[in-house]
Design a protein around this motif. Structure first.
Motif, PDB file in Angstrom:
ATOM      1  N   ILE A 753       0.744  -1.137  -0.133  1.00 40.64           N
ATOM      2  CA  ILE A 753       0.133  -0.016   0.246  1.00 40.64           C
ATOM      3  C   ILE A 753       0.881   1.172   0.032  1.00 40.64           C
ATOM      4  O   ILE A 753       1.706   1.343   1.088  1.00 40.64           O
ATOM      5  N   ASP A 754       0.700   2.175  -0.971  1.00 38.29           N
ATOM      6  CA  ASP A 754       1.660   3.185  -1.039  1.00 38.29           C
ATOM      7  C   ASP A 754       0.641   4.592  -1.150  1.00 38.29           C
ATOM      8  O   ASP A 754      -0.459   4.522  -1.600  1.00 38.29           O
ATOM      9  N   ALA A 755       1.223   5.487  -0.553  1.00 40.52           N
ATOM     10  CA  ALA A 755       0.510   6.956  -0.369  1.00 40.52           C
ATOM     11  C   ALA A 755       1.501   8.109  -0.569  1.00 40.52           C
ATOM     12  O   ALA A 755       2.725   7.694   0.254  1.00 40.52           O
ATOM     13  N   GLY A 756       1.319   8.921  -1.340  1.00 41.66           N
ATOM     14  CA  GLY A 756       2.109  10.216  -1.301  1.00 41.66           C
ATOM     15  C   GLY A 756       1.619  11.135  -2.372  1.00 41.66           C
ATOM     16  O   GLY A 756       0.636  11.057  -2.952  1.00 41.66           O
ATOM     17  N   ASN A 757       2.238  12.287  -2.097  1.00 39.62           N
ATOM     18  CA  ASN A 757       2.205  13.547  -2.831  1.00 39.62           C
ATOM     19  C   ASN A 757       3.154  14.514  -2.840  1.00 39.62           C
ATOM     20  O   ASN A 757       4.082  14.377  -2.125  1.00 39.62           O
TER      21      ASN A 757
END
Length: 821
Positions: A753-757
């Motif tokens: 699970i990846d999350a970024g901005n």
């Protein structure tokens, strides 16, 4: 007159009747040997007849009728000899004849009919794959005598094979097929009926009060009960799974204070769970006993540590539920080296010994007595290593934390193994220390066994797709991870590559069908002048030609020199690196916010890192944290910026080889002036290195599930143009299991699970406004190719303004090369 006495074969002996045959050249008569008076004779000679494959001396020895031995005739000696020969299993018939007899001597003839010898065996009635598996288990070789023992052993092996596969009612019939064209040779045919593969339909427990059947059934893994929703695999009964499941249930009880728990009875049976359908049922009857709690812990014989310190190491207090597994680990060895034994052995007490005595008091309490034998401090006498056929001794020696003359330390050995494994020169799975204690002299020798069978050098060749504006990507890289510049200038040093000094040389090239080119060369000396100081030199050239799109071309030439050093404070997992770099940007014309022309920058970067990861390819324990600050010097004629980045990763073993990894990354780029700000090195998030290299004017951050590259990265837009972010953060969770680990290949599937901005500035920064993705992948490590990473990610959020479009609810396949940790 020559007399011969014929003694009937063993099949007649089984009826308790012996028939003796007297032969003469001219007469024939039958006498009853029981009427003769027993007399002792000395065996004068023994002759063997009828043997074709079996040695004569073996037959004589097996019968025990050796020359010079005294036997009684009539008596049991000859009958016993026949029995012994039959028990060897090699003969279909045995006769013992008296060739000559005198007043004191006797000469014998042993006449045998051998059982046929095996030409080959066949397994019929099974699938081809099963037949190959069974053949791998059978130990029958051509030429062996086909005996009942050989047949029985083979049948038992086949039965065990199918039992472990969950089959019931397996039948195996064996037949012997004579070979008419070969004397005393035959084929062995096994006709196999595998039976039926039944699933476990019911697991029941009796006598359990503390825990429910449902709870205990979960603890019975790997033995599982079949349910209608479990459609991916059959839940069959295997004895090994059952034994392991029982052990897990008992261990669970004992972890929760039930030290007296035991299995009173168990049964495994077949029953009709629905009409005309059979299943396997398992019933286990337990006796739980009381749940014990710790009342007192007493130490005797300790002088180095106090009772309070040792009790703290055990992590038990009065009234705690007794956990047997925890007690044993904290007394002998736990992964954090905080156990009682490690406390002593890490300060030299190699010969330390702790003997626990646990007494049950009252109905549910335990008093724990631990006798401590400290002995004297042991000194490391000799430290050696074997198996490094290519790597030089000084490279290995400088890596070791065990030094002759120092106190013995278990942690130093564990750390040495970790350091040797992370070098990448040796097979980390086969690193083994031999500890040779000398109690009389209070010393110890330590020998490390190294395995250099895994190649340290590799050639990476890969392909990918960088979007419509880039097209197909072809990348190649040669890495020499144990290079030796010194040997490169010596005669005979190129055999075929000069190696052994631990230096690293890398040559890389990447091209695309749409005008992108990249060339790089790097060199690292990990130990400069024999000290733990590294020197690195790197040069790279990147070109992207977009003249066909009316944009022009962009070039980047970069070079750097770095100095790294291992630190001893706060601990020796820390290191620091200082890098001086130069970048020259040449942009013809652009549709982005970056201005055209030549831009120069001189950068100085300082990095502080703590790395306790045990394996760069697939870590199982440890963490890695880094903090870096980079400054593009505000010198006249050069562009400037400053950049701060931090990253953290932690690896936690869950069960067996299953590992959970969490990571967090943050970055910020700022400026010291208004008129000399650099337009380059802003953050783009998404993709992997293969997709990102064409966007070399930016600082690219990997993220699965998003394509990355120019126009398709996660980055803010200004006036419809993707500018790159000045702030980014990224978070990731990964669960992986190394399914295959050997010298030829490592196969590591994972889910993530990846999350970024990335954000334009702090006014737009929102750490909870993240682009999210989830998926699965696999890492494949081949010594000749290096590490290949394949991922397939589903993105939950799209990228507004991306060209081509990057929409939510789509899957993205990414390909990468190189270690992610």
């Amino acid at each position: 007159m020559l007399k011969r006495i014929f003694i009937a074969s063993f099949c007649v002996l089984t009826f308790g009747t012996f028939t003796y045959e007297l032969k003469a050249q001219d007469t024939f008569e039958i006498t009853d040997p029981t009427q003769n008076t027993p007399q002792e004779y000395t065996i004068k000679s023994v002759t063997v007849q009828g043997n074709e494959s079996t040695r004569e001396q073996f037959i004589i020895n097996a019968s025990s009728l050796t020359v010079g031995r005294q036997i009684t005739y009539p008596g049991e000696d000859i009958a016993d000899a026949i029995k012994r020969l039959f028990r060897s299993g090699l003969f279909a018939d045995v006769e013992i004849l008296i060739e000559e007899i005198s007043l004191s001597d006797i000469s014998l003839i042993i006449k045998v009919t051998e059982k046929p010898r095996l030409i080959e065996y066949k397994i019929e009635g099974v699938k081809r794959s099963q037949r190959k598996d069974i053949e791998a288990l059978l130990t029958i070789t051509p030429g062996v005598a086909i005996t009942e023992a050989v047949i029985a052993k083979a049948k038992n092996t086949i039965h065990r094979f199918y039992k472990e596969k969950g089959y019931w009612h397996t039948k195996v019939e064996a037949s012997i097929e004579d070979a008419p064209d070969l004397n005393n040779r035959a084929r062995l045919i096994f006709d196999v009926d595998a039976g039926v593969r039944l699933e476990i339909k019911d697991i029941k427990f009796e006598g359990n009060e503390a825990y429910s059947d449902r709870k205990l059934t979960k603890k019975m893994k790997p033995l599982k009960e079949d349910k209608w929703w479990k459609i991916l695999s059959k839940k069959v009964y295997k004895q090994s799974d059952y034994d392991e499941g029982i052990a897990n249930v008992l261990a669970y009880y004992r972890k929760n204070g039930y030290t007296d728990v035991r299995v009173i009875s168990d049964s495994v049976f077949i029953y009709n769970y629905v009409k005309d359908l059979d299943g396997v049922g398992v019933t286990i009857t337990l006796e739980e006993g009381p749940q014990y709690k710790v009342r007192n812990i007493t130490f005797d014989g300790n002088t180095v540590y106090t009772d309070e310190q040792l009790t703290a190491a055990l992590e038990f207090e009065e009234g705690d539920v007794f956990n047997q597994e925890k007690f044993e680990l904290n007394l002998t060895f736990n992964k954090n080296s905080t156990d009682v034994t490690s406390l002593y052995q890490n300060i030299g007490y190699l010969f330390f010994n702790a003997t626990p005595t646990i007494e049950k008091v009252a109905e549910d309490s335990l008093d724990i007595y631990i006798d401590i034998y400290e002995d004297e401090i042991a000194t490391v006498k000799e430290v050696g290593f074997t198996g490094n056929t290519k790597t030089h001794d000084d490279v290995v020696r400088r890596t070791l934390r065990t030094v002759p003359g120092n106190k013995y330390s278990r942690d130093a050995i564990v750390r040495s193994i970790r350091e040797l494994g992370t070098l990448g020169y040796f097979d980390a799975q086969n690193l083994q220390p031999d500890i040779i204690p000398d109690p009389n002299n209070k010393s110890v020798d330590i020998i490390y066994r190294l395995d250099e069978s895994v190649s340290t050098d590799n050639f990476e060749f890969s392909g990918g797709y960088g979007g419509q504006s880039i097209g197909a990507i072809i990348s190649a890289r040669v890495n020499f991870n144990n290079f030796s510049i010194k040997r490169a200038f010596e005669k005979g040093g190129w055999t075929p590559i000069p190696s052994g000094d631990g230096q690293k040389v890398s040559l890389g090239v990447q091209v695309t069908g749409q005008g992108y080119q990249s060339y790089s060369v790097s060199f690292v000396e990990p130990w400069l002048n024999g000290k733990p100081t590294s020197l690195g030199v790197n040069f790279a050239y990147n070109l992207i030609n977009n003249t066909r799109f009316g944009v022009g071309k962009s070039e980047l030439f970069s070079g750097s020199v770095s100095i790294g050093k291992r630190l001893k404070w706060p601990d020796d997992y820390f290191s620091t690196r200082t890098t001086l770099g130069y970048q020259l940007y040449d942009v013809d014309q652009t549709t982005s916010f970056q201005r055209a022309g030549i831009t120069n920058s001189i950068t100085l970067e300082q990095r502080l890192e703590r790395n306790s990861v045990d394996n760069p390819i697939s870590p199982t324990v440890g963490s890695k944290i880094s903090l870096s600050g980079e400054l593009a010097l505000p010198v006249k004629g050069f562009s400037e910026y400053y950049k701060i980045k931090s990253s953290y990763q932690s690896h936690f073993p869950i069960v067996d080889k299953l590992v959970l990894t969490s990571t967090a990354d943050f970055g910020y780029i700022g400026y010291l002036t208004k008129d000399r700000r650099s337009d380059f090195q802003r953050f783009l998030v998404g993709g992997t290195q293969l997709q990102q290299r064409q966007s070399f004017l930016y600082d690219n951050i990997d993220m699965r599930g998003y394509p990355g590259g120019i126009g398709q990265s996660i980055a803010p837009f200004e006036n419809g143009v993707q500018t790159g972010g000045r702030i980014y953060n990224k978070f990731s969770l990964e669960m992986r299991y190394p399914a295959v680990q050997n010298e030829q290949i490592q196969l590591i599937p994972y889910t993530f699970i990846d999350a970024g901005n990335s954000y334009l500035n702090f006014s737009q920064y929102d750490p909870f406004e993240l682009k999210r993705s989830a998926g699965f992948g696999v890492r494949l490590f081949l010594p000749i190719l290096g590490l290949v990473d394949l991922s397939y990610g589903y993105r939950f959020d799209g990228i507004e303004g991306a060209t081509p479009q990057v929409l939510a609810g789509e899957w993205e396949f990414l390909f990468n090369i190189g270690a992610p940790f």
